[in-house]
Design a protein around this motif. Structure first.
Motif, PDB file in Angstrom:
ATOM      1  N   THR A 167       1.242  -1.597  -0.209  1.00 21.84           N
ATOM      2  CA  THR A 167      -0.265   0.045  -0.171  1.00 21.84           C
ATOM      3  C   THR A 167       0.864   1.235  -0.272  1.00 21.84           C
ATOM      4  N   ASP A 174       0.490   5.530  -0.668  1.00 19.51           N
ATOM      5  CA  ASP A 174      -0.128   6.807   0.317  1.00 19.51           C
ATOM      6  C   ASP A 174      -0.540   7.869  -1.003  1.00 19.51           C
ATOM      7  N   ASN A 221      -7.598   1.483 -11.572  1.00 19.29           N
ATOM      8  CA  ASN A 221      -7.918   0.675 -10.677  1.00 19.29           C
ATOM      9  C   ASN A 221      -7.348  -0.706 -12.224  1.00 19.29           C
ATOM     10  N   SER A 267      -6.072  -1.328  -6.610  1.00 22.02           N
ATOM     11  CA  SER A 267      -7.096  -0.658  -6.193  1.00 22.02           C
ATOM     12  C   SER A 267      -7.000   1.420  -5.733  1.00 22.02           C
ATOM     13  N   LEU A 281      -7.113   3.737  -3.121  1.00 22.82           N
ATOM     14  CA  LEU A 281      -8.066   3.687  -2.040  1.00 22.82           C
ATOM     15  C   LEU A 281      -8.446   5.022  -1.885  1.00 22.82           C
ATOM     16  N   LYS A 282      -9.637   5.593  -1.769  1.00 23.70           N
ATOM     17  CA  LYS A 282     -10.647   6.871  -1.442  1.00 23.70           C
ATOM     18  C   LYS A 282     -11.081   7.025  -0.047  1.00 23.70           C
ATOM     19  N   GLU A 283     -11.284   8.101   0.772  1.00 19.94           N
ATOM     20  CA  GLU A 283     -11.859   8.424   1.426  1.00 19.94           C
ATOM     21  C   GLU A 283     -13.146   8.243   1.510  1.00 19.94           C
ATOM     22  N   ARG A 311      -6.482   8.421  -1.254  1.00 25.10           N
ATOM     23  CA  ARG A 311      -5.841   8.173   0.319  1.00 25.10           C
ATOM     24  C   ARG A 311      -4.606   6.972  -0.822  1.00 25.10           C
ATOM     25  N   ILE A 364      -3.662   0.418  -3.292  1.00 25.16           N
ATOM     26  CA  ILE A 364      -3.307  -0.695  -2.678  1.00 25.16           C
ATOM     27  C   ILE A 364      -3.422  -1.693  -4.089  1.00 25.16           C
TER      28      ILE A 364
END
Length: 562
Positions: free
Chosen positions: A218, A220, A272, A295, A297-299, A305, A308
């Motif tokens: 992962t 950031d 993605n 994929s 990652l979203k808030e 975010r 991953i």
């Protein structure tokens, strides 16, 4: 009250107790110049405060919690006595220090709860009323009669209302502080339970992610690596402690730039990738096929975010795929070759028979005779190759039966005595722990297996004298019967050992290269484990493990007896 709750209460209680002591010290010693009638009480109160503080310092695990609470109760008692004495000496009903009782009540709420706080408030109210009465009437009437108390209400209405107001304030403070303390304790319990559940869930989640068989990585929103599980360490060849906090391009640019590109592309374009295959380099510069999916990652509000990626080493899958393709090709070629061999065999038999008739009828001499003998010899050799090849090609579906192994090996040895590869200088010996041993398998395939294995041993010994030992033994640690075939021939070199099961691979001048290939094919068909140990100039030993009948017949009803 539980130990953790008591510990938290005392954590708030100690600073408040020390504040109370400092205030009382300032009033008694500095303001009142240490009056004689309070000296003994204050010395005891100071000693209890010191003892209470030292006890908590030494007893950090609160093993002496009951002793600690006894010190607290005595401290409250002497605190109320000192506060009463201060009010008595500083104006009685008009004393500015009646608020000291409020500090005592609030302190009590932290350790005693609602009921204990109300009891302390009752003690404070009684002490306050008594000290006011004592200050007003001790000079004229020292009796404690009901009439003397009623005189306060009749002659001093302001005093009565002042006492009543103070008592109401004391109980109100007791109720509010006790209620707030109970609510605070309840919230602390809920927070502790929630915190433990959250911590446990986080530990379980982290533990699951760390022990995944697939690599998990992962980054950031800035591209820094924030998670790197154990499978990722094994596959990519990096230590998680070394790469966490570093930019993915900085880490992967040298050996696996495509991985860094996909991560950054997913981050920059918010793309993605369900499935991608790339090649990366290991530490030893060998290529590793990698299957990965990324994929974004979203808030909750849609803000990015990070990214991953889950990946796995496809080396075994690729090898298996290659083996399956090779097996399919081999099966197709084998099927075609078998049909061609079958078509060749019939005219070859006619040709071979005709040549033999001509050889017998014609009286050839010289070169013509040699050519005729060569044709007959090569016809027989070609016929043998075709027969063995057809035998190799048709090994397919076995018919499982109960087979007596010792008798079967004896029959094969008798057949071997009449084989052209056997001669009188070869000695064959059968060793077995039991005279009768039943196994599971196809009897015809077993015969093909053992005759080819023994013929191979005879051909390895050649024209020299030699020994062939057949040994049958039960494995005490498993449900298998072990068959060993040992010869003292020249052995097999490492160069040839890896190819001995390949069809048409032979180091003998007259060999077809199908003997051990048939053995290997039979073992695969019957799911038998086969191994070989060899040493140059000392010989070779083949080991075949066969399932025993007595145990397996109870576990698998598909086997039939014959």
């Amino acid at each position: 009250m539980e130990l953790s709750d008591r510990s938290k209460s005392l954590g708030w209680f100690i600073p408040l107790r020390l504040a109370s002591f400092i205030i009382l010290f300032a009033v008694v010693v500095l303001y009142m110049e240490y009056p004689p009638f309070l000296q003994l009480q204050f010395i005891i109160y100071a000693s209890l405060t010191l003892a209470f503080t030292l006890l908590l310092t030494v007893d950090k695990k609160l093993k002496l919690i009951n002793v600690t609470y006894s010190f607290i109760s005595l401290q409250f008692l002497f605190e109320i006595l000192i506060e009463s004495g201060i009010i008595y000496a500083t104006g009685n009903v008009n004393s500015p220090f009646s608020g000291l009782f409020v500090l005592t009540i609030v302190s009590a709420a932290l350790v005693y709860g609602m009921v204990g706080t109300l009891l302390i408030a009752s003690a404070v109210s009684f002490s306050y009323a008594f000290i006011i009465w004592l200050g007003l009437f001790s000079s004229t009437d020292t009796s404690l009669s009901l009439y003397a108390i009623q005189t306060i209400f009749v002659g001093h209405e302001n005093v009565f209302y002042s006492i009543l107001l103070h008592i109401l304030i004391f109980y109100l403070v007791a109720f509010i502080s006790g209620y707030l303390t109970e609510r605070l304790k309840l919230k602390d319990k809920q927070l502790e339970v929630t915190s433990k559940a959250l911590k446990r869930a986080r530990l379980e989640t982290d533990d699951i992610l760390l022990h995944l068989n697939s690599g998990l990585l992962t980054i950031d929103q800035t591209g820094l690596i924030i998670f790197f599980n154990r499978a990722a360490e094994e596959i990519l060849g990096y230590n998680s402690h070394d790469v966490k906090g570093l930019h993915c391009q900085e880490v992967f640019s040298e050996r696996m730039p495509l991985l860094a590109d996909y991560l950054m592309e997913g981050l920059n374009k918010k793309i993605n990738y369900p499935r991608k295959e790339i090649d990366i380099k290991s530490k030893d510069e060998s290529l590793i096929p990698l299957g990965l999916s990324t994929s974004v990652l979203k808030e909750n509000d849609g803000n990015l975010r990070g990214v991953i990626t889950i990946f796995s080493d496809l080396t075994e899958a690729k090898n298996m795929e290659s083996k399956i393709r090779a097996a399919d090709k081999l099966a197709a070629v084998g099927e075609l070759s078998a049909s061609i061999a079958h078509e060749i065999r019939n005219p070859l038999a006619s040709i071979s028979g005709s040549v033999e008739v001509l050889n017998n009828d014609l009286k050839l001499t010289g070169d013509n005779k040699q050519l005729m003998e060569l044709i007959v010899k090569e016809s027989h050799r070609l016929s043998k190759i075709l027969s063995e090849f057809l035998l190799y090609a048709k090994i397919d579906k076995p018919i499982y039966n109960k087979v007596e192994l010792c008798h079967l090996i004896s029959e094969v040895i008798q057949l071997l005595y009449h084989h052209h590869s056997f001669h009188s200088g070869i000695r064959i010996k059968l060793e077995t722990d039991m005279s009768i041993i039943y196994v599971i398998g196809d009897e015809d395939l077993f015969k093909q297996l053992f005759i080819n294995l023994m013929v191979n041993a005879c051909e390895a010994i050649g024209s020299a004298d030699g020994d062939i030992i057949c040994r049958i033994a039960k494995n005490k640690n498993s449900e298998m019967v072990e068959f060993y075939l040992q010869d003292n021939g020249p052995g097999i070199s490492d160069e040839h050992l890896k190819n001995i099961y390949q069809p048409f691979y032979s180091t003998k001048k007259s060999g077809t290269g199908l003997g051990l290939a048939i053995v290997h094919r039979v073992c695969q068909t019957l799911n038998l484990k086969m191994s070989v140990v060899t040493q140059i100039n000392e010989g070779t030993t083949f080991l075949i493990e066969i399932p025993e009948f007595a145990v397996n017949i109870q576990k698998n009803e598909q086997y039939t007896t014959a």
